[in-house]
Design a protein around this motif. Structure first.
Motif, PDB file in Angstrom:
ATOM      1  N   LEU A  71      -9.630   2.742  -7.172  1.00  0.00           N
ATOM      2  CA  LEU A  71      -9.206   1.965  -8.344  1.00  0.00           C
ATOM      3  C   LEU A  71      -8.328   0.779  -7.916  1.00  0.00           C
ATOM      4  CD1 LEU A  71      -8.737   1.423 -11.345  1.00  0.00           C
ATOM      5  CD2 LEU A  71      -7.040   3.255 -11.372  1.00  0.00           C
ATOM      6  N   VAL A  72      -7.304   1.046  -7.083  1.00  0.00           N
ATOM      7  CA  VAL A  72      -6.400  -0.074  -6.753  1.00  0.00           C
ATOM      8  C   VAL A  72      -7.100  -1.123  -5.880  1.00  0.00           C
ATOM      9  CG1 VAL A  72      -4.259   1.226  -7.045  1.00  0.00           C
ATOM     10  CG2 VAL A  72      -5.222   1.017  -4.780  1.00  0.00           C
ATOM     11  N   ARG A  73      -8.051  -0.702  -5.071  1.00  0.00           N
ATOM     12  CA  ARG A  73      -8.750  -1.700  -4.244  1.00  0.00           C
ATOM     13  C   ARG A  73      -9.605  -2.628  -5.106  1.00  0.00           C
ATOM     14  NH1 ARG A  73     -11.973   0.279  -0.042  1.00  0.00           N
ATOM     15  NH2 ARG A  73     -11.670  -1.713   0.997  1.00  0.00           N
ATOM     16  N   GLN A  74     -10.050  -2.136  -6.258  1.00  0.00           N
ATOM     17  CA  GLN A  74     -10.762  -3.020  -7.195  1.00  0.00           C
ATOM     18  C   GLN A  74      -9.779  -3.961  -7.895  1.00  0.00           C
ATOM     19  OE1 GLN A  74     -14.203  -0.692  -9.262  1.00  0.00           O
ATOM     20  NE2 GLN A  74     -12.671   0.767  -8.575  1.00  0.00           N
ATOM     21  N   GLY A 108      -1.532  -1.441   1.033  1.00  0.00           N
ATOM     22  CA  GLY A 108      -2.620  -0.474   1.104  1.00  0.00           C
ATOM     23  C   GLY A 108      -2.251   0.686   2.023  1.00  0.00           C
ATOM     24  N   GLN A 109      -3.213   1.572   2.263  1.00  0.00           N
ATOM     25  CA  GLN A 109      -2.912   2.728   3.121  1.00  0.00           C
ATOM     26  C   GLN A 109      -3.004   2.376   4.600  1.00  0.00           C
ATOM     27  OE1 GLN A 109      -4.795   6.382   2.116  1.00  0.00           O
ATOM     28  NE2 GLN A 109      -3.796   6.495   0.142  1.00  0.00           N
ATOM     29  N   ARG A 179       5.595 -11.625  -6.057  1.00  0.00           N
ATOM     30  CA  ARG A 179       4.478 -11.647  -6.993  1.00  0.00           C
ATOM     31  C   ARG A 179       4.878 -10.898  -8.264  1.00  0.00           C
ATOM     32  NH1 ARG A 179       2.683 -15.400  -4.567  1.00  0.00           N
ATOM     33  NH2 ARG A 179       0.658 -15.515  -3.537  1.00  0.00           N
ATOM     34  N   PRO A 180       4.267 -11.257  -9.426  1.00  0.00           N
ATOM     35  CA  PRO A 180       4.664 -10.561 -10.668  1.00  0.00           C
ATOM     36  C   PRO A 180       4.242  -9.098 -10.708  1.00  0.00           C
ATOM     37  CG  PRO A 180       2.944 -12.222 -11.105  1.00  0.00           C
ATOM     38  CD  PRO A 180       3.348 -12.377  -9.670  1.00  0.00           C
ATOM     39  N   LEU A 181       3.244  -8.720  -9.861  1.00  0.00           N
ATOM     40  CA  LEU A 181       2.767  -7.329  -9.837  1.00  0.00           C
ATOM     41  C   LEU A 181       2.761  -6.830  -8.399  1.00  0.00           C
ATOM     42  CD1 LEU A 181       1.281  -4.816 -11.075  1.00  0.00           C
ATOM     43  CD2 LEU A 181      -0.851  -6.090 -10.839  1.00  0.00           C
ATOM     44  N   LEU A 182       3.339  -5.651  -8.194  1.00  0.00           N
ATOM     45  CA  LEU A 182       3.292  -5.001  -6.873  1.00  0.00           C
ATOM     46  C   LEU A 182       2.393  -3.774  -6.982  1.00  0.00           C
ATOM     47  CD1 LEU A 182       7.005  -4.863  -5.604  1.00  0.00           C
ATOM     48  CD2 LEU A 182       5.112  -6.156  -4.594  1.00  0.00           C
ATOM     49  N   VAL A 183       1.393  -3.693  -6.115  1.00  0.00           N
ATOM     50  CA  VAL A 183       0.503  -2.528  -6.104  1.00  0.00           C
ATOM     51  C   VAL A 183       0.776  -1.780  -4.807  1.00  0.00           C
ATOM     52  CG1 VAL A 183      -1.897  -1.750  -6.112  1.00  0.00           C
ATOM     53  CG2 VAL A 183      -1.237  -3.754  -7.467  1.00  0.00           C
ATOM     54  N   LEU A 184       1.332  -0.590  -4.938  1.00  0.00           N
ATOM     55  CA  LEU A 184       1.792   0.154  -3.757  1.00  0.00           C
ATOM     56  C   LEU A 184       1.040   1.476  -3.649  1.00  0.00           C
ATOM     57  CD1 LEU A 184       5.642  -0.363  -4.417  1.00  0.00           C
ATOM     58  CD2 LEU A 184       4.123  -1.813  -3.045  1.00  0.00           C
ATOM     59  N   ASP A 185       0.233   1.606  -2.603  1.00  0.00           N
ATOM     60  CA  ASP A 185      -0.573   2.816  -2.421  1.00  0.00           C
ATOM     61  C   ASP A 185       0.181   3.786  -1.499  1.00  0.00           C
ATOM     62  OD1 ASP A 185      -2.564   4.714  -2.200  1.00  0.00           O
ATOM     63  OD2 ASP A 185      -4.175   3.282  -1.832  1.00  0.00           O
ATOM     64  N   GLU A 186       0.784   4.787  -2.092  1.00  0.00           N
ATOM     65  CA  GLU A 186       1.595   5.780  -1.375  1.00  0.00           C
ATOM     66  C   GLU A 186       2.568   5.110  -0.402  1.00  0.00           C
ATOM     67  OE1 GLU A 186      -0.628   9.106  -0.035  1.00  0.00           O
ATOM     68  OE2 GLU A 186      -1.839   9.149  -1.842  1.00  0.00           O
ATOM     69  N   PRO A 187       3.487   4.302  -0.918  1.00  0.00           N
ATOM     70  CA  PRO A 187       4.346   3.496  -0.040  1.00  0.00           C
ATOM     71  C   PRO A 187       5.273   4.321   0.851  1.00  0.00           C
ATOM     72  CG  PRO A 187       5.135   3.380  -2.308  1.00  0.00           C
ATOM     73  CD  PRO A 187       3.813   4.063  -2.339  1.00  0.00           C
ATOM     74  N   THR A 188       5.690   5.490   0.391  1.00  0.00           N
ATOM     75  CA  THR A 188       6.737   6.204   1.143  1.00  0.00           C
ATOM     76  C   THR A 188       6.194   7.298   2.057  1.00  0.00           C
ATOM     77  OG1 THR A 188       7.060   7.635  -0.766  1.00  0.00           O
ATOM     78  CG2 THR A 188       8.527   5.743  -0.583  1.00  0.00           C
ATOM     79  N   THR A 189       4.872   7.358   2.229  1.00  0.00           N
ATOM     80  CA  THR A 189       4.298   8.393   3.105  1.00  0.00           C
ATOM     81  C   THR A 189       4.905   8.304   4.499  1.00  0.00           C
ATOM     82  OG1 THR A 189       2.243   8.270   1.907  1.00  0.00           O
ATOM     83  CG2 THR A 189       2.125   9.277   4.071  1.00  0.00           C
ATOM     84  N   GLY A 190       5.399   9.413   4.997  1.00  0.00           N
ATOM     85  CA  GLY A 190       5.936   9.479   6.362  1.00  0.00           C
ATOM     86  C   GLY A 190       7.353   8.935   6.499  1.00  0.00           C
ATOM     87  N   MET A 191       7.951   8.456   5.417  1.00  0.00           N
ATOM     88  CA  MET A 191       9.306   7.874   5.543  1.00  0.00           C
ATOM     89  C   MET A 191      10.388   8.933   5.445  1.00  0.00           C
ATOM     90  SD  MET A 191       9.336   4.427   3.294  1.00  0.00           S
ATOM     91  CE  MET A 191       8.141   3.127   3.576  1.00  0.00           C
TER      92      MET A 191
END
Ligand SMILES: Nc1ncnc2c1ncn2[C@@H]1O[C@H](COP(=O)(O)OP(=O)(O)OP(=O)(O)O)[C@@H](O)[C@H]1O
Length: 339
Positions: A71-74, A108-109, A179-191
């Motif tokens: 979905l987010v890649r679209q 992205g991932q 940017r007015p929109l931030l799209v974050l795909d699992e941003p905190t993985t591994g943090m």
């Protein structure tokens, strides 16, 4: 990071509908896998409709393979839908996918596009690709690296950092060139917790200062409950619910989660009430999880702690429902979401 032609962010949103930042209608996307002749089709998005309002932190929550990344890649214009409509701030992204890069910052991932660059150059290059003049790209780079505590890693190649550090460096790059929109795909993985806090503080700051909208992909229930204003729950390519975390949890109001953790394994001789409850429990090794009424939970705890079974008990917890309980109530898969 989106790496399309350098473009400036639009000064003012064009023709934006009401308070919607992003509207998705009837989105369908299938992937093909396997070799020609034997290939199978996977319908990753099966008619998704949702609306993300301006300034909110909107989550996509769902188990592995639910269709969140598809979905987010679209939305980011990187993948073309088979059917359906995507509107971001008044722009038709299906007809004009190249416009997405002007409207949103994407994490992205994968980080491969940035792996060869140093952390500082990755951030600066992102700013340049988003149309910033050199000076501004450098000053935004410096500000973002300081904000996220990345200065000591500035000269290290992104590809040689630890998983969590790499994620943080890519997040920094996504922030440069506001940017007015931030799209974050699992941003905190591994943090680690420090890096996680830095991410959420940076998101909050942008929302407060610029009214930034955030679309966040996660399968972490705790994170979803803590940071999201609203959440769409995805399962097998469909939205099975969309509401605030609080209202979704109200679906399971009046229920509690009881966990019994045995020292070794559950004793053979259990009080009848506990033995009967075992058939309804999720059993994972020494851990039994049971969703039930507060009255039954209290009775079970009393029976176990008062009798001989207590000697075999390592720990127990009684907790109010989580989004995972709501997800299960909606028909989700047991164990599909991370705690
Ligand atoms: N490029 C691709 N080729 C073939 N199948 C794909 C491709 N990308 C995704 N899929 C399949 O589409 C479905 C949805 O995948 P997607 O990555 O969108 O899920 P997700 O919800 O983001 O999962 P995760 O939480 O694991 O990231 C899955 O069955 C996946 O195997």
């Amino acid at each position: 990071m989106s790496t399309q032609t350098p473009q400036r962010a639009p000064q003012a949103p064009e023709r934006a509908r009401g308070d919607a930042c992003c509207t998705v209608r009837g989105l369908v996307k299938s992937h093909r896998s396997g070799r020609r002749g034997r290939s199978t089709e996977i319908r990753a998005n099966d008619g998704i409709s949702l609306e993300v309002r301006r300034g909110e932190i909107f989550g996509l929550l769902g188990p592995n393979g639910a269709g969140k990344s598809t979905l987010v890649r679209q939305l980011t214009g990187l993948l073309r839908p088979d059917a359906g409509a995507i509107d971001i701030l008044g722009h038709d992204i299906v007809a004009h996918p190249e416009r997405a890069a002007r409207l949103l910052g994407y994490l992205g991932q994968e980080s491969t596009a940035l792996d060869e660059l140093t952390v500082a150059l990755a951030a600066e290059t992102s700013g340049r690709l988003r149309g910033l003049p050199v000076r501004q790209a450098r000053s935004e780079r410096d500000a973002v690296l300081a904000e996220l505590g990345l200065e000591t890693l500035a000269d290290r190649p992104v590809g040689r950092l630890s998983g969590g550090q790499r994620r943080l460096a890519c997040f920094a790059a996504a922030l440069v060139g506001e940017r007015p929109l931030l799209v974050l795909d699992e941003p905190t993985t591994g943090m680690d917790p420090v890096a996680r806090r830095a991410v959420w503080a940076a998101v909050d700051r942008r929302r407060a200062d610029h009214g930034t909208t955030v679309l966040l992909v996660t399968h972490n229930v705790i994170e979803a409950e803590t940071v999201l204003d609203r959440v769409a729950v995805l399962d097998a390519g469909r939205v099975i619910a969309c509401d605030t975390p609080g209202r979704l949890k109200a679906l399971v109001d009046g229920r509690v989660r009881l966990e019994l953790v045995w020292r070794d394994q559950a004793p053979a001789e259990l009080p009848p009430a506990v033995a009967a409850a075992a058939s309804r429990a999720r059993i994972a090794g020494r851990r039994w999880t049971l969703r039930t009424t507060p009255e039954e939970a209290r009775e079970l705890v009393a029976v176990v702690t008062a009798g001989p079974a207590f000697a075999a008990l390592d720990d127990f917890t009684l907790a109010t429902p989580t989004l995972e309980d709501a997800y299960l109530e909606l028909g989700g898969r047991e164990g599909g979401l991370a705690q």
